[in-house]
Design a protein around this motif. Structure first.
Motif, PDB file in Angstrom:
ATOM      1  N   LEU A   1       0.854  -1.182   0.000  1.00 53.40           N
ATOM      2  CA  LEU A   1       0.000   0.000   0.000  1.00 53.40           C
ATOM      3  C   LEU A   1       0.891   1.233   0.000  1.00 53.40           C
ATOM      4  O   LEU A   1       1.964   1.200   0.609  1.00 53.40           O
ATOM      5  CB  LEU A   1      -0.913  -0.003   1.241  1.00 53.40           C
ATOM      6  N   PRO A   2       0.475   2.301  -0.623  1.00 55.35           N
ATOM      7  CA  PRO A   2      -0.748   2.429  -1.410  1.00 55.35           C
ATOM      8  C   PRO A   2      -0.627   1.722  -2.757  1.00 55.35           C
ATOM      9  O   PRO A   2       0.465   1.607  -3.312  1.00 55.35           O
ATOM     10  CB  PRO A   2      -0.871   3.942  -1.605  1.00 55.35           C
ATOM     11  N   LEU A   3      -1.787   1.265  -3.253  1.00 55.97           N
ATOM     12  CA  LEU A   3      -1.821   0.676  -4.585  1.00 55.97           C
ATOM     13  C   LEU A   3      -1.623   1.772  -5.630  1.00 55.97           C
ATOM     14  O   LEU A   3      -2.010   2.914  -5.401  1.00 55.97           O
ATOM     15  CB  LEU A   3      -3.172   0.003  -4.824  1.00 55.97           C
ATOM     16  N   PRO A   4      -1.053   1.431  -6.772  1.00 57.09           N
ATOM     17  CA  PRO A   4      -0.991   2.436  -7.835  1.00 57.09           C
ATOM     18  C   PRO A   4      -2.378   2.644  -8.435  1.00 57.09           C
ATOM     19  O   PRO A   4      -3.252   1.790  -8.300  1.00 57.09           O
ATOM     20  CB  PRO A   4      -0.034   1.804  -8.849  1.00 57.09           C
ATOM     21  N   ASP A   5      -2.573   3.773  -9.087  1.00 59.61           N
ATOM     22  CA  ASP A   5      -3.845   4.063  -9.742  1.00 59.61           C
ATOM     23  C   ASP A   5      -3.708   3.859 -11.243  1.00 59.61           C
ATOM     24  O   ASP A   5      -2.625   4.051 -11.815  1.00 59.61           O
ATOM     25  CB  ASP A   5      -4.257   5.518  -9.487  1.00 59.61           C
ATOM     26  N   LYS A   6      -4.827   3.509 -11.866  1.00 59.34           N
ATOM     27  CA  LYS A   6      -4.861   3.388 -13.319  1.00 59.34           C
ATOM     28  C   LYS A   6      -4.415   4.699 -13.959  1.00 59.34           C
ATOM     29  O   LYS A   6      -4.832   5.783 -13.517  1.00 59.34           O
ATOM     30  CB  LYS A   6      -6.284   3.021 -13.761  1.00 59.34           C
ATOM     31  N   GLY A   7      -3.573   4.607 -14.962  1.00 62.14           N
ATOM     32  CA  GLY A   7      -3.105   5.788 -15.665  1.00 62.14           C
ATOM     33  C   GLY A   7      -1.807   6.361 -15.113  1.00 62.14           C
ATOM     34  O   GLY A   7      -1.187   7.232 -15.721  1.00 62.14           O
ATOM     35  N   MET A   8      -1.376   5.848 -13.977  1.00 64.00           N
ATOM     36  CA  MET A   8      -0.170   6.365 -13.332  1.00 64.00           C
ATOM     37  C   MET A   8       1.101   5.927 -14.075  1.00 64.00           C
ATOM     38  O   MET A   8       1.187   4.791 -14.531  1.00 64.00           O
ATOM     39  CB  MET A   8      -0.168   5.820 -11.897  1.00 64.00           C
ATOM     40  N   GLU A   9       2.048   6.830 -14.186  1.00 61.87           N
ATOM     41  CA  GLU A   9       3.374   6.478 -14.719  1.00 61.87           C
ATOM     42  C   GLU A   9       4.177   5.843 -13.585  1.00 61.87           C
ATOM     43  O   GLU A   9       4.197   6.384 -12.470  1.00 61.87           O
ATOM     44  CB  GLU A   9       4.098   7.739 -15.209  1.00 61.87           C
ATOM     45  N   VAL A  10       4.811   4.726 -13.857  1.00 65.04           N
ATOM     46  CA  VAL A  10       5.539   4.015 -12.801  1.00 65.04           C
ATOM     47  C   VAL A  10       6.909   3.573 -13.312  1.00 65.04           C
ATOM     48  O   VAL A  10       7.143   3.525 -14.520  1.00 65.04           O
ATOM     49  CB  VAL A  10       4.757   2.754 -12.328  1.00 65.04           C
ATOM     50  N   GLU A  11       7.778   3.262 -12.361  1.00 68.43           N
ATOM     51  CA  GLU A  11       9.086   2.713 -12.736  1.00 68.43           C
ATOM     52  C   GLU A  11       8.962   1.195 -12.714  1.00 68.43           C
ATOM     53  O   GLU A  11       8.626   0.593 -11.688  1.00 68.43           O
ATOM     54  CB  GLU A  11      10.145   3.189 -11.753  1.00 68.43           C
ATOM     55  N   ALA A  12       9.223   0.574 -13.869  1.00 72.38           N
ATOM     56  CA  ALA A  12       9.105  -0.874 -13.985  1.00 72.38           C
ATOM     57  C   ALA A  12      10.428  -1.528 -13.608  1.00 72.38           C
ATOM     58  O   ALA A  12      11.499  -1.052 -14.000  1.00 72.38           O
ATOM     59  CB  ALA A  12       8.719  -1.232 -15.417  1.00 72.38           C
ATOM     60  N   VAL A  13      10.335  -2.613 -12.833  1.00 74.79           N
ATOM     61  CA  VAL A  13      11.561  -3.270 -12.351  1.00 74.79           C
ATOM     62  C   VAL A  13      11.666  -4.691 -12.895  1.00 74.79           C
ATOM     63  O   VAL A  13      10.671  -5.323 -13.256  1.00 74.79           O
ATOM     64  CB  VAL A  13      11.626  -3.295 -10.803  1.00 74.79           C
ATOM     65  N   ASN A  14      12.911  -5.177 -12.917  1.00 82.90           N
ATOM     66  CA  ASN A  14      13.155  -6.551 -13.363  1.00 82.90           C
ATOM     67  C   ASN A  14      13.089  -7.521 -12.172  1.00 82.90           C
ATOM     68  O   ASN A  14      12.702  -7.138 -11.065  1.00 82.90           O
ATOM     69  CB  ASN A  14      14.494  -6.637 -14.106  1.00 82.90           C
ATOM     70  N   ARG A  15      13.498  -8.746 -12.382  1.00 86.26           N
ATOM     71  CA  ARG A  15      13.417  -9.765 -11.315  1.00 86.26           C
ATOM     72  C   ARG A  15      14.306  -9.442 -10.125  1.00 86.26           C
ATOM     73  O   ARG A  15      14.103  -9.941  -9.037  1.00 86.26           O
ATOM     74  CB  ARG A  15      13.785 -11.148 -11.889  1.00 86.26           C
TER      75      ARG A  15
END
Ligand code: SF4
Ligand code: SF4
Length: 167
Positions: A107-121
């Motif tokens: 928490l908090p959950l991300p919201d639809k439409g939000m820009e996020v940093e994507a991570v690998n394994r």
């Protein structure tokens, strides 16, 4: 094995596992990717799938296999896996984007439409992503499943997002 050395498994090792779909199947649309590589007594993933797309062929400690022709990519198995080891990848999301769905128990959950940093394994940021769906309902046992859109070439690299900071 990289799992013992680094704490995570390498992509080349994963590709030899029976939970990892073929290149051809990835090109056909959404499919479950089972990154469960330890031999543990566990099988909720098998029970979770209404389509018989996950099998454990031998004893319960055997690793699960994806029957890729049966999988429709619904994502129900993601929420049912206590090991947080299942993802749904859609390499065909759009012309230049793929999507990846994963469990997100923070928490908090991300919201639809939000820009996020994507991570690998490893949890390292590899690209930017956009949240396109957040499911957090009874059918998914209240385990939130987040789907993000990412550049197509990162479909087998991205497996989560960087955690949001509490305000
Ligand atoms: S994504 Fe849906 S159809 Fe595919 S294995 Fe999981 S529960 Fe079954
Ligand atoms: S439920 Fe998850 S941890 Fe358990 S066997 Fe299936 S994929 Fe592995």
């Amino acid at each position: 094995m990289a799992l013992l050395k680094n704490g995570y498994i390498s992509l080349s090792e994963l590709k030899n596992e029976k939970g990892y779909p073929s290149e051809e199947r990835f090109n056909e649309g959404p499919v479950a990717v089972i990154e469960c590589i330890q031999e543990i007594p566990c099988n909720p993933c098998v029970e979770a799938c209404d389509f018989g797309a996950i099998e454990i062929e031998g004893p319960i400690t055997d690793k699960p296999k994806i029957i890729e022709d049966k999988c429709i990519g619904c994502g129900k198995c993601i929420a049912k896996c206590p090991g947080l080891a299942i993802f749904v990848v859609d390499k065909t999301h759009s012309e230049s984007f793929a999507s990846v769905s994963f469990p997100y128990e923070f928490l908090p959950l991300p919201d639809k439409g939000m820009e996020v940093e994507a991570v690998n394994r490893e949890g390292k940021v590899v690209c930017q992503g956009e949240v396109i769906r957040v499911i957090n309902n009874k059918e998914f046992d209240r385990t939130p499943v987040v789907t993000i859109k990412i550049p197509e070439d990162k479909f087998d690299v991205v497996r989560g997002i960087k955690r949001r900071k509490e305000k």
